[in-house]
Design a protein around this motif. Structure first.
Motif, short mmCIF file in Angstrom:
data_model
loop_
_atom_site.label_atom_id
_atom_site.label_comp_id
_atom_site.label_asym_id
_atom_site.label_seq_id
_atom_site.Cartn_x
_atom_site.Cartn_y
_atom_site.Cartn_z
N GLY A 177 0.80 -1.22 0.00
CA GLY A 177 0.00 0.00 0.00
C GLY A 177 0.83 1.26 0.00
O GLY A 177 0.37 2.32 -0.45
N MET A 178 2.08 1.17 0.49
CA MET A 178 2.95 2.35 0.51
C MET A 178 3.27 2.84 -0.90
O MET A 178 3.62 4.00 -1.10
CB MET A 178 4.24 2.03 1.26
N MET A 179 3.16 1.96 -1.89
CA MET A 179 3.40 2.38 -3.26
C MET A 179 2.34 3.39 -3.73
O MET A 179 2.60 4.19 -4.63
CB MET A 179 3.39 1.17 -4.19
N PHE A 180 1.18 3.35 -3.10
CA PHE A 180 0.10 4.26 -3.49
C PHE A 180 -0.03 5.46 -2.56
O PHE A 180 -0.55 6.50 -2.95
CB PHE A 180 -1.25 3.51 -3.50
N THR A 181 0.46 5.32 -1.33
CA THR A 181 0.23 6.37 -0.32
C THR A 181 1.42 7.29 -0.12
O THR A 181 1.28 8.32 0.54
CB THR A 181 -0.13 5.72 1.02
N THR A 182 2.59 6.93 -0.65
CA THR A 182 3.78 7.77 -0.47
C THR A 182 4.23 8.34 -1.81
O THR A 182 3.97 7.76 -2.87
CB THR A 182 4.94 6.96 0.16
N VAL A 183 4.92 9.48 -1.73
CA VAL A 183 5.41 10.12 -2.95
C VAL A 183 6.44 9.24 -3.64
O VAL A 183 6.43 9.08 -4.87
CB VAL A 183 6.02 11.50 -2.62
N LEU A 184 7.36 8.65 -2.85
CA LEU A 184 8.38 7.79 -3.43
C LEU A 184 7.74 6.58 -4.13
O LEU A 184 8.17 6.18 -5.22
CB LEU A 184 9.35 7.31 -2.34
N GLY A 185 6.72 6.01 -3.51
CA GLY A 185 6.02 4.88 -4.12
C GLY A 185 5.36 5.26 -5.43
O GLY A 185 5.42 4.52 -6.42
N ASN A 186 4.74 6.45 -5.45
CA ASN A 186 4.11 6.92 -6.69
C ASN A 186 5.13 7.12 -7.80
O ASN A 186 4.89 6.77 -8.97
CB ASN A 186 3.37 8.23 -6.44
#
Length: 287
Positions: free
Chosen positions: A253-262
């Protein structure tokens, strides 16, 4: 995160459904105006697919594209709330009408090429029977089916309104971009200007067309596996995104919720897209 996976899957399905919807609507519009027997100019103004393909920078085409862009961006913002994903969806939606138009005309050009062999056979037989080139073209139009009959009928109409036949044929050649058609039109123009046995030349042109089609089918069968592999490799990362989102929502989920993940997801999508384009270019062989 389960909802996130459903949203992504729904967005992809919605995009594909929209792609097919545009194609269907364009066909319905064209059939409607054909049944109404409107004149050719009016049909061209009403056929949005023709505008998108031949005039992609025209105001109607830009208006439609920006409409898709705004709707896609708004829907993704309401569904996900992430500017990065909304931007990607908006870019895809902006190009969606043009992709639908290219797909439609690619099918039309392919069907046109398949009809050429038999149609040039009709033309050759008419010339051998003593008909003039204009009369032979009219017989070919009567014996053929769309899209070839429509395109050559437009050539004959231009000729009736005073446009020289060779000029009308050259305009058709430039419009269709078909190598076999170019050979046939070149033969017609040369024999009209310098003389010669057009029926015999057309026989040789038809033989060349048959050989080209046979080789093209053989190449397609050889490269089909490479094309399919390219699309499978492209689809695997997106499939893994959905699976990991469903199985490990806290971790992935961090791929969607953090800037680095995005940013990482954006770079991954870019690389996958470039890889697919390279694969398709490698396996695409023109003859």
């Amino acid at each position: 995160m389960f909802k996130m996976g459903l949203i992504i899957s729904s967005a992809l399905l919605t995009a594909y459904a929209g792609y097919m919807f545009i194609d269907r609507i364009a066909d319905k519009i064209k059939d409607y105006y054909r049944q109404k027997k409107t004149d050719e100019d009016k049909k061209e103004k009403k056929d949005i697919m023709k505008i998108l393909y031949y005039e992609p920078s025209s105001p109607p085409a830009r208006l439609l594209k920006f409409g898709f862009l705004i709707v896609a961006f708004a829907l993704m913002q309401m569904a996900v709330g992430k500017f990065v994903f909304s931007g990607v969806a908006a870019i895809f939606a902006y190009n969606l009408p043009g992709m639908a138009a290219k797909r439609k005309y690619k099918r039309m050009f392919a069907l046109f090429g398949e009809q050429l062999i038999d149609s040039f056979g009709f033309l050759r037989n008419s010339l051998q029977a003593g008909s003039s080139l204009s009369q032979a073209l009219q017989i070919m139009v009567d014996q053929s089916s769309p899209p070839l009959s429509e395109e050559f009928e437009e050539v004959l109409k231009k000729n009736q309104f005073g446009v020289p036949l060779d000029k009308a044929l050259n305009e058709l050649d430039a419009k269709m971009g078909n190598k076999d058609l170019h050979l046939g039109i070149l033969a017609m123009n040369v024999t009209r200007e310098y003389g010669g046995n057009l029926s015999e030349i057309l026989k040789r042109v038809v033989d060349v067309m048959r050989d080209r089609m046979r080789i093209a089918k053989k190449i397609d069968s050889i490269t089909a596996q490479g094309k399919l592999s390219g699309w499978i490799i492209t689809a695997i990362p997106f499939f893994l995104i959905v699976v990991l989102t469903l199985l490990q929502p806290e971790l992935f989920g961090m791929m969607f919720t953090t800037v680095l993940g995005n940013v990482m997801l954006g770079v991954a999508v870019l690389f996958v897209t470039v890889g697919n384009i390279v694969i398709q270019k490698v396996v695409a062989i023109n003859i």
